[in-house]
Design an enzyme around this catalytic site. Structure first.
Site, short mmCIF file in Angstrom:
data_model
loop_
_atom_site.label_atom_id
_atom_site.label_comp_id
_atom_site.label_asym_id
_atom_site.label_seq_id
_atom_site.Cartn_x
_atom_site.Cartn_y
_atom_site.Cartn_z
N GLN A 450 -58.62 37.59 -62.92
CA GLN A 450 -57.37 38.06 -63.51
C GLN A 450 -57.50 38.00 -65.03
O GLN A 450 -57.83 36.94 -65.59
CB GLN A 450 -56.21 37.19 -63.04
CG GLN A 450 -55.93 37.40 -61.56
CD GLN A 450 -54.87 36.48 -60.97
OE1 GLN A 450 -54.71 36.45 -59.77
NE2 GLN A 450 -54.15 35.74 -61.79
N HIS A 452 -55.15 38.61 -67.91
CA HIS A 452 -53.70 38.81 -67.99
C HIS A 452 -53.09 37.79 -68.94
O HIS A 452 -53.79 37.02 -69.60
CB HIS A 452 -53.09 38.70 -66.59
CG HIS A 452 -53.22 37.35 -65.96
ND1 HIS A 452 -52.36 36.88 -65.01
CD2 HIS A 452 -54.13 36.35 -66.15
CE1 HIS A 452 -52.72 35.67 -64.63
NE2 HIS A 452 -53.78 35.32 -65.31
N HIS A 557 -54.66 26.90 -53.97
CA HIS A 557 -54.93 27.88 -52.93
C HIS A 557 -55.70 27.25 -51.76
O HIS A 557 -56.58 27.88 -51.18
CB HIS A 557 -55.74 29.06 -53.50
CG HIS A 557 -54.98 29.91 -54.48
ND1 HIS A 557 -55.59 30.83 -55.30
CD2 HIS A 557 -53.66 29.98 -54.75
CE1 HIS A 557 -54.67 31.43 -56.05
NE2 HIS A 557 -53.49 30.93 -55.74
N ASN A 600 -56.07 35.53 -54.29
CA ASN A 600 -54.86 34.72 -54.09
C ASN A 600 -54.39 34.90 -52.63
O ASN A 600 -54.31 36.02 -52.13
CB ASN A 600 -53.75 35.17 -55.04
CG ASN A 600 -54.31 35.61 -56.38
OD1 ASN A 600 -55.11 36.52 -56.43
ND2 ASN A 600 -53.90 34.99 -57.44
C1 LIG Z 1 -48.45 28.01 -60.79
C2 LIG Z 1 -48.80 28.66 -59.49
C3 LIG Z 1 -49.15 30.00 -59.46
C4 LIG Z 1 -49.46 30.61 -58.26
N1 LIG Z 1 -49.76 31.93 -58.27
C5 LIG Z 1 -50.06 32.54 -57.12
C6 LIG Z 1 -50.36 33.92 -57.10
O1 LIG Z 1 -50.34 34.60 -58.12
N2 LIG Z 1 -50.66 34.50 -55.91
C7 LIG Z 1 -50.71 33.79 -54.75
O2 LIG Z 1 -51.02 34.36 -53.71
N3 LIG Z 1 -50.41 32.48 -54.74
C8 LIG Z 1 -50.09 31.84 -55.89
N4 LIG Z 1 -49.78 30.51 -55.88
C9 LIG Z 1 -49.76 29.82 -54.60
C10 LIG Z 1 -48.47 30.17 -53.85
O3 LIG Z 1 -47.37 29.74 -54.58
C11 LIG Z 1 -48.54 29.54 -52.49
O4 LIG Z 1 -49.64 30.11 -51.81
C12 LIG Z 1 -47.29 29.80 -51.66
O5 LIG Z 1 -46.14 29.33 -52.30
C13 LIG Z 1 -47.45 29.11 -50.30
O6 LIG Z 1 -46.27 29.32 -49.57
P1 LIG Z 1 -45.81 28.29 -48.44
O7 LIG Z 1 -44.47 28.71 -48.01
O8 LIG Z 1 -46.89 28.17 -47.43
O9 LIG Z 1 -45.78 26.86 -49.17
P2 LIG Z 1 -44.89 26.32 -50.36
O10 LIG Z 1 -44.51 27.41 -51.28
O11 LIG Z 1 -45.63 25.16 -50.91
O12 LIG Z 1 -43.56 25.83 -49.63
C14 LIG Z 1 -43.60 24.75 -48.72
C15 LIG Z 1 -42.25 24.05 -48.76
O13 LIG Z 1 -42.26 22.99 -47.78
C16 LIG Z 1 -41.52 21.91 -48.31
N5 LIG Z 1 -41.89 20.66 -47.63
C17 LIG Z 1 -43.02 19.94 -47.77
N6 LIG Z 1 -42.97 18.85 -46.98
C18 LIG Z 1 -41.79 18.89 -46.33
C19 LIG Z 1 -41.17 18.04 -45.36
N7 LIG Z 1 -41.76 16.92 -44.90
N8 LIG Z 1 -39.93 18.37 -44.92
C20 LIG Z 1 -39.30 19.52 -45.37
N9 LIG Z 1 -39.85 20.33 -46.28
C21 LIG Z 1 -41.09 20.03 -46.74
C22 LIG Z 1 -41.88 21.91 -49.79
O14 LIG Z 1 -40.89 21.23 -50.53
C23 LIG Z 1 -41.95 23.40 -50.11
O15 LIG Z 1 -40.74 23.88 -50.61
C24 LIG Z 1 -49.46 29.86 -57.06
C25 LIG Z 1 -49.12 28.51 -57.09
C26 LIG Z 1 -48.80 27.90 -58.30
C27 LIG Z 1 -48.44 26.44 -58.31
#
Ligand SMILES: Cc1cc2nc3c(=O)[nH]c(=O)nc-3n(C[C@H](O)[C@H](O)[C@H](O)COP(=O)(O)OP(=O)(O)OC[C@H]3O[C@@H](n4cnc5c(N)ncnc54)[C@H](O)[C@@H]3O)c2cc1C
Length: 625
Positions: A450, A452, A557, A600
């Site tokens: 990237q 950017h 990731h 990503n």
């Molecule tokens: C700064 C940053 C930039 C990123 N940029 C990109 C990008 O450009 N492209 C990309 O593909 N990915 C990116 N990512 C990664 C992306 O954000 C994640 O892949 C994505 O959010 C994963 O989604 P998810 O729903 O699986 O998990 P999460 O978004 O982590 O959500 C999981 C949720 O579960 C909750 N949880 C955890 N334990 C418990 C529990 N015991 N009880 C109840 N709730 C719980 C957490 O609080 C959280 O809200 C980035 C991440 C960061 C930090």
């Protein structure tokens, strides 16, 4: 706190569940509002020592016997009944919720609380799960957002050696040196973690919306080499990816009118004609007032869409999912979920027909582990991307070329800017959008690049330079898949015993054992060389942001920790993300991806979630017939 007990035996938990189920018809209130849900819980009832009383005291430092209970007090239990229980409100939990509510026959679902989502974090914006970067403040000053990300990310595992303070005054308290029993264990500090195989930068965002409250929104399509282990045929995966793009509103054209974006893209296309230079497919929409120069970044709210107002959907924030309760007579059936309302510190029991755990790549296996659901592949086959990073300041020649542009649209924009801001030394309007360019993964260059400008938890420009001339280069490298690369939650010496300590939310502390192979290191070095070549085509390094490898785990990731597959020995879930051996339990997140990826991963995880959600729907509808 670190010493809190968080586990009860299945037999004990089931007693409570059955006890609750016996009462369920008299106590269930299907019109429960979210407020009711939030305060729902089990109260100590009946005689001392009853199962309900034990349940009420679970996790409390106070012994059951010391609680005063009146035999005349009517039980104040509220069991939450729903059709589908979803743990985690990140983009993946929200994908499950939307697909199920939109696609399932409505007569199969109850009119309220059909989909009940529990989230350990709080709601941090007025719009449920929105991207926080949409605030004007951050659109005007992207560097200010770095601190939002830093504040959101809670580190997972910190070796105690990292906590040693050599300059601490002699009078100050510090734990005894070289004693495993007396080390800091409070905020991710982990005496079981060694530095060498840690993913030191891995963190969790606990908030409604998950990490999508501050993600970068890059949604590239994985290369065929990044899906070789997937049990889903590529043509099916492609159509799931297309639907996922719609859910999160992916667009590759929003930045096309930007002078800087076009300039950077043109330089790279000329310098590297065979690298398929293109705009990053981003989950972003132009702002309704396009002339403002703002955009609308997609968050979990975008994924939820209209279902957020559907009375059949409930989100309970600040509710920790503690453990799933497996039916002992039907070991392949989840009978309920134990939750803790963190605001009242009361336990709540949820009964559903289907359960989806989508709590991220560390917390999903953590919940399974805490529920004694520990298939051999749990936490294993973990991969995390390496990251190379630098920032450059665009060359003088590039700025001169912008100044001397023959493009009449740009000429007009620059003239307008000069009129308004005659003191500005740059021919770039303040509202010109940031560059968002990528070099996709290829067999010859097996990494994702990237080029950017965006905020992460590092890389703010500060007063060193004008942010309009700074470009970030983030290169993501894949890692070989090794069974032994893992996150584990137990004391290795006594795996059957409770973990020695817990994380700050009272769940078993995670410990990483992740190494990179020689092939990984070789690839990483080539990736670094490539990044410097690309950087040099654009300008010179911003002092302090010279090329560097970033702390392992910083990509956020992680994949594989509850991977899908066709073999229950080497995967946790089947191709539909249903946990092997269970009839009503699914997992979601990057943790289901069985491949080594450089791109990503979120879009791919959404694709898997869409397939999983179809399977949930099928099960609900089949059960109904
Ligand atoms: C700064 C940053 C930039 C990123 N940029 C990109 C990008 O450009 N492209 C990309 O593909 N990915 C990116 N990512 C990664 C992306 O954000 C994640 O892949 C994505 O959010 C994963 O989604 P998810 O729903 O699986 O998990 P999460 O978004 O982590 O959500 C999981 C949720 O579960 C909750 N949880 C955890 N334990 C418990 C529990 N015991 N009880 C109840 N709730 C719980 C957490 O609080 C959280 O809200 C980035 C991440 C960061 C930090």
């Amino acid at each position: 706190m670190a010493t809190e007990s968080t586990r009860i035996s299945h037999a004990e938990a089931l007693d409570f569940l059955l006890d609750a189920e016996n009462n369920v018809h008299s106590f269930v209130d299907s019109s429960t509002s979210e407020q009711n849900v939030r305060t729902a819980g089990f109260e100590p009832v009946a005689d001392l020592g009853t199962q309900a009383a034990r349940f009420a005291n679970f996790g409390s430092p106070e012994p059951v016997e010391t609680r005063s209970c009146s035999t005349t007090t009517p039980p104040r239990r509220r069991i939450i009944q729903c059709d589908v229980f979803i743990a985690g409100s990140g983009p993946i939990g929200c994908t499950y919720a939307r697909e199920i509510l939109e696609k399932c026959d409505s007569d199969v679902l109850r009119p309220r609380n059909a989909v009940y989502m529990a989230e350990i974090g709080a709601q941090e914006s007025p719009v449920v799960g929105a991207h926080l970067k949409n605030a004007v403040k951050y659109q005007k000053d992207i560097d200010a957002f770095v601190h939002v990300i830093q504040g959101a990310l809670q580190p997972v595992s910190i070796p105690v050696s990292d906590t040693h303070q050599s300059t601490l005054g002699g009078n100050s308290w510090t734990p005894p040196i070289n004693s495993k029993q007396n080390q800091l264990v409070i905020c991710g500090q982990n005496p079981q973690q060694s530095r060498e195989d840690n993913l030191g930068a891995t963190a969790v965002t606990r908030a409604v919306g998950g990490m999508a409250t501050h993600w970068t929104c890059a949604c590239p399509t994985p290369h065929s080499e990044e899906t070789t282990s997937s049990p889903i045929p590529r043509n099916e995966l492609d159509s799931l990816l297309a639907r996922a793009r719609d859910f999160v509103k992916v667009d590759s054209t929003v930045f096309d009118k930007s002078i800087r974006h076009t300039t950077v893209k043109d330089i790279l296309t000329t310098s590297f004609p065979n690298r398929n230079i293109r705009s990053i497919p981003l989950a972003v929409q132009p702002h309704s007032k396009a002339e403002s120069g703002f955009v609308t970044w997609s968050g979990s709210n975008t994924v939820l869409g209209d279902i957020v107002n559907d009375p059949r959907f409930t989100i309970a924030s600040e509710h920790r999912v503690t453990q799933l309760i497996v039916h002992p007579s039907f070991p392949g059936t989840v009978a309920g979920v134990l939750m803790r309302d963190l605001k009242t510190d009361r336990d709540v029991l949820v009964h559903a027909r289907a359960y989806v755990i989508a709590c991220g790549a560390v917390c999903t296996p953590q919940i399974l582990y805490n529920s004694d659901i520990r298939p051999p592949a749990l936490g294993r086959y973990l991969t995390e991307q390496s990251m190379a990073f630098c920032q450059i300041v665009l060359s003088k020649k590039t700025i001169q070329n912008i100044q001397n542009t023959q493009n009449p649209v740009w000429q007009a924009l620059i003239a307008q800017h000069r009129n308004k801001h005659p003191l500005d030394p740059l021919p770039i309007p303040f509202r010109d959008l940031d560059p968002q360019v990528m070099i996709p993964y290829s067999s010859a260059f097996p990494w994702h690049a990237q080029i950017h400008r965006d905020a992460f938890s590092y890389g703010d420009v500060g007063p060193r330079s004008d942010p309009r001339v700074v470009v970030d280069l983030r290169f993501f490298g894949k890692g070989d898949i090794l069974e032994n690369n893992r996150v584990e939650f137990s004391n290795k010496a006594k795996p059957e015993e409770r973990p020695e300590h817990t994380d700050v939310y009272g769940m078993p502390q995670a410990t990483f054992h992740v190494v990179r192979t020689d092939e990984d290191r070789d690839r990483d070095q080539k990736m670094m060389n490539d990044m410097t070549t690309v950087a040099n085509s654009l300008g010179g390094y911003l002092p302090g942001s010279e090329p560097q490898f970033m702390e392992p785990g910083l990509a956020m990731h992680i994949t594989g920790t509850t991977r899908v597959g066709s073999d229950s020995k080497t995967s946790v879930a089947n191709p539909c993300s249903k946990v092997w051996g269970f009839s009503n339990l699914w997992v979601g997140g990057n943790n289901v991806i069985p491949d080594s990826t450089a791109s990503n991963p979120t879009l791919t995880s959404m694709a898997y979630a869409l397939k999983g959600a179809s399977d949930v729907i099928q099960c609900l509808q089949y059960e109904y017939q």
